[in-house]
Write a protein that holds these residues in place. Structure first.
Motif, PDB file in Angstrom:
ATOM      1  N   ASP A 171      27.968-109.914 -11.396  1.00 44.33           N
ATOM      2  CA  ASP A 171      27.906-108.862 -10.375  1.00 44.33           C
ATOM      3  C   ASP A 171      28.335-109.373  -9.015  1.00 44.33           C
ATOM      4  O   ASP A 171      28.958-108.651  -8.230  1.00 44.33           O
ATOM      5  N   GLY A 172      28.046-110.645  -8.715  1.00 42.23           N
ATOM      6  CA  GLY A 172      28.454-111.205  -7.431  1.00 42.23           C
ATOM      7  C   GLY A 172      29.959-111.226  -7.264  1.00 42.23           C
ATOM      8  O   GLY A 172      30.478-111.072  -6.150  1.00 42.23           O
ATOM      9  N   SER A 175      32.015-108.449  -5.474  1.00 44.53           N
ATOM     10  CA  SER A 175      32.064-108.382  -4.010  1.00 44.53           C
ATOM     11  C   SER A 175      33.196-109.229  -3.438  1.00 44.53           C
ATOM     12  O   SER A 175      33.341-109.322  -2.222  1.00 44.53           O
ATOM     13  N   ASN A 199      26.281-107.846 -15.272  1.00 46.37           N
ATOM     14  CA  ASN A 199      25.415-107.569 -14.127  1.00 46.37           C
ATOM     15  C   ASN A 199      24.006-108.051 -14.473  1.00 46.37           C
ATOM     16  O   ASN A 199      23.217-107.336 -15.072  1.00 46.37           O
ATOM     17  N   ALA A 203      23.334-112.419  -7.518  1.00 47.98           N
ATOM     18  CA  ALA A 203      24.434-113.318  -7.198  1.00 47.98           C
ATOM     19  C   ALA A 203      23.776-114.539  -6.547  1.00 47.98           C
ATOM     20  O   ALA A 203      23.550-114.558  -5.337  1.00 47.98           O
ATOM     21  N   VAL A 206      21.030-113.315  -4.223  1.00 47.39           N
ATOM     22  CA  VAL A 206      21.285-112.011  -3.600  1.00 47.39           C
ATOM     23  C   VAL A 206      21.161-110.916  -4.656  1.00 47.39           C
ATOM     24  O   VAL A 206      21.936-110.874  -5.610  1.00 47.39           O
ATOM     25  N   LEU A 208      21.324-107.167  -6.480  1.00 51.27           N
ATOM     26  CA  LEU A 208      22.409-106.188  -6.540  1.00 51.27           C
ATOM     27  C   LEU A 208      22.335-105.175  -5.410  1.00 51.27           C
ATOM     28  O   LEU A 208      23.363-104.752  -4.870  1.00 51.27           O
ATOM     29  N   ARG A 210      21.745-105.550  -2.443  1.00 53.64           N
ATOM     30  CA  ARG A 210      22.353-106.066  -1.223  1.00 53.64           C
ATOM     31  C   ARG A 210      23.852-106.285  -1.381  1.00 53.64           C
ATOM     32  O   ARG A 210      24.497-106.820  -0.483  1.00 53.64           O
ATOM     33  N   GLN A 211      24.395-105.897  -2.529  1.00 52.53           N
ATOM     34  CA  GLN A 211      25.822-106.061  -2.778  1.00 52.53           C
ATOM     35  C   GLN A 211      26.560-104.737  -2.862  1.00 52.53           C
ATOM     36  O   GLN A 211      27.718-104.631  -2.439  1.00 52.53           O
ATOM     37  N   SER A 212      25.908-103.734  -3.448  1.00 54.01           N
ATOM     38  CA  SER A 212      26.617-102.482  -3.709  1.00 54.01           C
ATOM     39  C   SER A 212      25.632-101.324  -3.771  1.00 54.01           C
ATOM     40  O   SER A 212      24.506-101.478  -4.255  1.00 54.01           O
TER      41      SER A 212
END
Length: 372
Positions: A171-172, A175, A199, A203, A206, A208, A210-212
Motif C-alpha cells: 500500500d505504501g 503513494s 494492502n 507503510a 504509516v 493507510l 494517512r496515505q489515501s
C-alpha cells in the motif's frame, strides 16, 4: 474497447463495492455476488500445501535474523494467500516482479529457498538467475519495479509473445511516483500487466488512513483507465480466482489490471522494527483469526479434500524444508570481496579500481591485526 454506459462512465473498470470473498474467516463458503470461475479442487489443495511450506520457510527466515545469519528479513506471515496466488496464477513463461517482502512468492516460482535468501544474507547478487525463473530481483525501493514490469510486458507484446508480467507492491508504494508512471504507461500502451497491491495496513509505521482517502486503493486504477478489483487477501480461494481472471484478461490483449488485496502484516516491518510503537496487540489478534492457511484447511476438510494424514504429510514436508534451510544457512558461505567490484562494469573505471584497492588494504590491515 471498454464498456461505456449512458453516463459515459467506464463501468467495466470499477472494482466491486466490497472485497471479493468466497470463504468466511472461519473457512465456510459464502454466497458471493462475484462471478469469477472458482479454482479446481486440485489447485486449492496444492495452494494449501504451498502456503504451509511458505509459512514454515518464513518462520525459519525470521529465526535466522535473530541468529545473525540474515542481515534483515521482511516477514510475510499472514499474507500467504496473496504470495502463493501470485505465483500460481502465472505460466512459467510469464514474469514476476517482486518486492523485498515477497520471498514466499519467489519460492513458489521454483527458486531454491537458500538461493533466494542470498540477498538478505548480504551476497552481492540477488541469489538466483532472474532469466531462468522469469522473476526479477527483489526490489527494495518502493514501486520502482512497476515501470519495469510495464516495460517488459509491452516489449513482449511487441515481439508477439503471450507473456504477462505480474508486479507486486504494498500500500505504501501506491503513494510513490513510480506507481503512477507504471500504471499510466501500462494503460496508454495496453501492456499486459497485473499490478497486485498487497494492502497490509501499514507503510512501515504509516497507516493507510494517512496515505489515501480513496474508497479503496483499487479505485485508483479507474483514473488510469485500468480494470480494477479489490479482494479479501486472506481468502485463498478468492485470491486465486481473481488473479487467474486478471492474468487471463491481460493475456487476451485487453490491457492491464489492478488488484488490491486486503490483508495484514502480522509481524513487524522487518526485524529492525518495533511494531508495538504504532499498533495495538488487539488489532494483530483480530487478524490472527483470519489466518489464510487455517481458513483454507477448514474448507478443504469440510469438502473431503483434506484429512489428518494429508495435513501431517504437508507439515512434515514443511518441517524438513525449514530444517534444510536452517542447516544450509548455518554452514560457511564462501565470499570473495572482489565480487562487489567484478561485475559492475565490463571495464572497471578508475574510481571503481580505487575503491577496490581501498577495500583490499582495509582487509589486509585487519588480517594483520588478527594475526598479531
Amino acid at each position: 474497447m471498454p464498456l461505456v454506459d449512458h453516463t459515459g462512465e467506464y463501468r467495466e473498470f470499477l472494482p466491486a463495492d466490497s472485497a471479493v470473498q468466497y470463504l468466511t474467516p472461519s473457512g465456510e463458503a459464502v454466497d458471493s455476488k462475484a462471478n469469477y470461475p472458482l479454482p479446481s479442487a486440485d489447485r486449492l489443495v496444492e495452494m494449501y500445501r504451498k502456503m504451509v511450506l511458505g509459512r514454515a520457510f518464513d518462520l525459519q527466515a525470521t529465526a535466522l535474523t535473530k541468529e545473525r545469519r540474515l542481515a534483515v528479513y521482511p516477514s510475510s506471515r499472514g499474507q500467504e494467500a496473496c504470495e502463493i496466488a501470485a505465483a500460481m496464477c502465472l505460466e512459467v513463461t510469464d514474469w514476476m516482479f517482486p518486492t523485498y517482502r515477497d520471498t514466499v512468492a519467489i519460492g513458489a516460482r521454483g527458486v531454491e529457498p537458500v538461493a533466494l535468501l542470498g540477498l538478505l544474507a548480504g551476497d552481492w547478487h540477488c541469489g538466483y538467475n532472474p532469466a531462468v525463473y522469469r522473476t526479477a530481483p527483489q526490489c527494495t525501493p518502493l514501486a520502482t519495479q512497476l515501470p519495469h514490469a510495464a516495460g517488459l510486458a509491452y516489449a513482449e507484446r511487441r515481439r508477439g509473445h503471450p507473456t504477462v508480467a505480474l508486479a507486486l507492491c504494498g500500500d505504501g508504494a501506491t503513494s510513490e511516483g513510480d506507481f503512477h508512471e507504471g500504471l499510466n504507461f501500462a494503460a496508454v500502451f495496453h501492456a499486459p500487466v497485473v499490478f497486485l497491491v498487497q494492502n497490509n495496513g501499514f507503510a512501515i509505521s504509516v497507516p493507510l488512513a494517512r496515505q489515501s482517502v480513496a474508497p479503496s486503493l483499487a479505485h485508483k486504477g479507474v483514473g488510469y483507465g485500468i480494470r480494477s478489483e479489490q479482494v479479501d487477501g486472506n481468502d485463498p480461494m478468492a485470491m486465486l480466482a481473481v488473479l487467474d481472471a486478471a492474468v487471463e484478461y491481460a493475456r487476451a490483449g485487453r490491457g492491464p489490471v489492478l488488484v488490491e488485496a486486503h490483508t495484514y502484516r502480522l509481524e513487524a516491518h522487518t526485524n529492525a522494527d518495533d511494531a508495538t510503537r504504532y499498533r495495538e496487540s488487539a488489532e494483530v489478534e483480530r487478524w490472527l483469526s483470519r489466518d489464510p492457511i487455517a481458513r483454507l484447511e477448514t474448507y478443504l476438510r469440510a469438502h473431503g479434500l483434506l484429512d489428518d494424514a494429508a495435513v501431517d504429510r504437508v507439515r512434515e514436508e514443511a518441517d524438513k524444508t525449514a530444517a534444510a534451510v536452517r542447516a544450509a544457512m548455518h554452514s560457511e558461505r564462501p565470499a570473495d570481496p572482489d565480487d562487489i567490484f567484478r561485475h559492475v562494469f565490463a571495464t572497471a573505471t578508475p574510481q571503481l579500481r580505487e575503491q577496490q584497492a581501498q577495500v583490499a588494504a582495509e582487509l589486509a590491515a585487519e588480517s594483520e591485526e588478527v594475526s598479531r
